[in-house]
Enzyme design. Sequence first.
Site, mmCIF file in Angstrom:
data_model
loop_
_atom_site.group_PDB
_atom_site.id
_atom_site.type_symbol
_atom_site.label_atom_id
_atom_site.label_comp_id
_atom_site.label_asym_id
_atom_site.label_seq_id
_atom_site.Cartn_x
_atom_site.Cartn_y
_atom_site.Cartn_z
ATOM 1 N N ILE A 73 4.273 -1.840 -0.797
ATOM 2 C CA ILE A 73 5.509 -1.105 -0.482
ATOM 3 C C ILE A 73 5.953 -1.337 0.958
ATOM 4 C CG2 ILE A 73 6.548 1.186 -0.326
ATOM 5 C CD1 ILE A 73 4.666 2.063 -2.602
ATOM 6 N N SER A 120 0.099 -4.577 10.969
ATOM 7 C CA SER A 120 -1.003 -4.938 10.090
ATOM 8 C C SER A 120 -2.310 -4.769 10.840
ATOM 9 C CB SER A 120 -0.853 -6.394 9.620
ATOM 10 O OG SER A 120 -1.963 -6.785 8.835
ATOM 11 N N ASP A 165 -4.373 -0.994 14.035
ATOM 12 C CA ASP A 165 -5.283 -0.257 13.161
ATOM 13 C C ASP A 165 -5.073 1.211 13.487
ATOM 14 O OD1 ASP A 165 -7.367 1.063 11.929
ATOM 15 O OD2 ASP A 165 -8.920 -0.330 12.579
ATOM 16 N N ASN A 174 3.425 4.098 7.210
ATOM 17 C CA ASN A 174 3.168 3.706 5.829
ATOM 18 C C ASN A 174 1.689 3.513 5.517
ATOM 19 O OD1 ASN A 174 3.870 2.316 3.145
ATOM 20 N ND2 ASN A 174 2.828 0.672 4.269
ATOM 21 N N SER A 191 3.044 11.566 -0.703
ATOM 22 C CA SER A 191 2.877 11.447 -2.148
ATOM 23 C C SER A 191 3.331 12.747 -2.783
ATOM 24 C CB SER A 191 1.409 11.197 -2.496
ATOM 25 O OG SER A 191 1.186 11.357 -3.885
ATOM 26 N N LYS A 242 -2.316 14.340 2.091
ATOM 27 C CA LYS A 242 -0.854 14.250 2.040
ATOM 28 C C LYS A 242 -0.204 15.619 2.247
ATOM 29 C CE LYS A 242 -0.526 9.824 1.506
ATOM 30 N NZ LYS A 242 0.039 8.988 2.594
ATOM 31 N N THR A 258 0.854 -0.777 -7.580
ATOM 32 C CA THR A 258 0.407 -1.537 -6.410
ATOM 33 C C THR A 258 -1.102 -1.714 -6.450
ATOM 34 O OG1 THR A 258 0.026 0.418 -5.033
ATOM 35 C CG2 THR A 258 2.260 -0.487 -5.020
#
Length: 245
Positions: free
Chosen positions: A13, A32, A59, A86, A140, A167, A198
């Site tokens: 996503i 990343s 990280d 994300n 979520s 969440k 995913t």
Amino acid sequence: MKTVLITGANRSIGFEAARQLLQNGYYVYLGSRDLQKGQQAVDQLQAEGLSQVEPIEIDVTNRASIAAARETLGQKTQVLDVLINNAGILGGMSQPALSSSIDMIKEVFETNVFGVIEVTQAFVDLMRPSPEPRIVNVTSGLGSLTLHTDPSWKYYAVKGAAYMPSKTALNAYTVMLAYELRDTPFKVNAVDPGYTATDFNHHSGPGSVTDAAARLVKAAMLGPDGPTSQFFSDDNAPETGISPW
């Protein structure tokens, strides 16, 4: 040109959100944990003709990594317009309340809650000069306490002692953050991308990555009259798009 940092964006996503924001004219800093994987993702986007993108190693569970990413980004731009938190992890597939490992629960919270807080605190100063700063916390629908206590909810039986509470905590932080920034141009919202197929869930979800990413992008591109301190979830609230907390 507006700028955006997306954590955990080398796949799924986050990667698709990067693609869609590039298509909308944003300059994307693709976060990343593994710089090589980030570069591979960037190479793929550039091969599609989407050139305004570069990788940022970050990280979210490592304070030194977050600080280094902030320093790196500060050398590249004076203004960050959008932050999409994300990066997230699921934890073990089975998470019973009475027997889940405390270490596993802590690991999930380190990424899903504390990582978001540390990244937000590290980059918010770079966002303040933006005329329309946007913070999108990827949550979520399983973080809704209201729905988890409703036996008629379609996901009522889906419970877990780590991911779901993480969440819920992220949602609470979103509300606190939005309140603190209420008298500024910031828009701070939690967005549920929906139950999406995913790697995260072994491709068990019915939703598409394209649709999921579009929900994040919509919140990232809110105009000055857009809402703040909301829990967006088309999956949980298809009529209004606003989920109960």
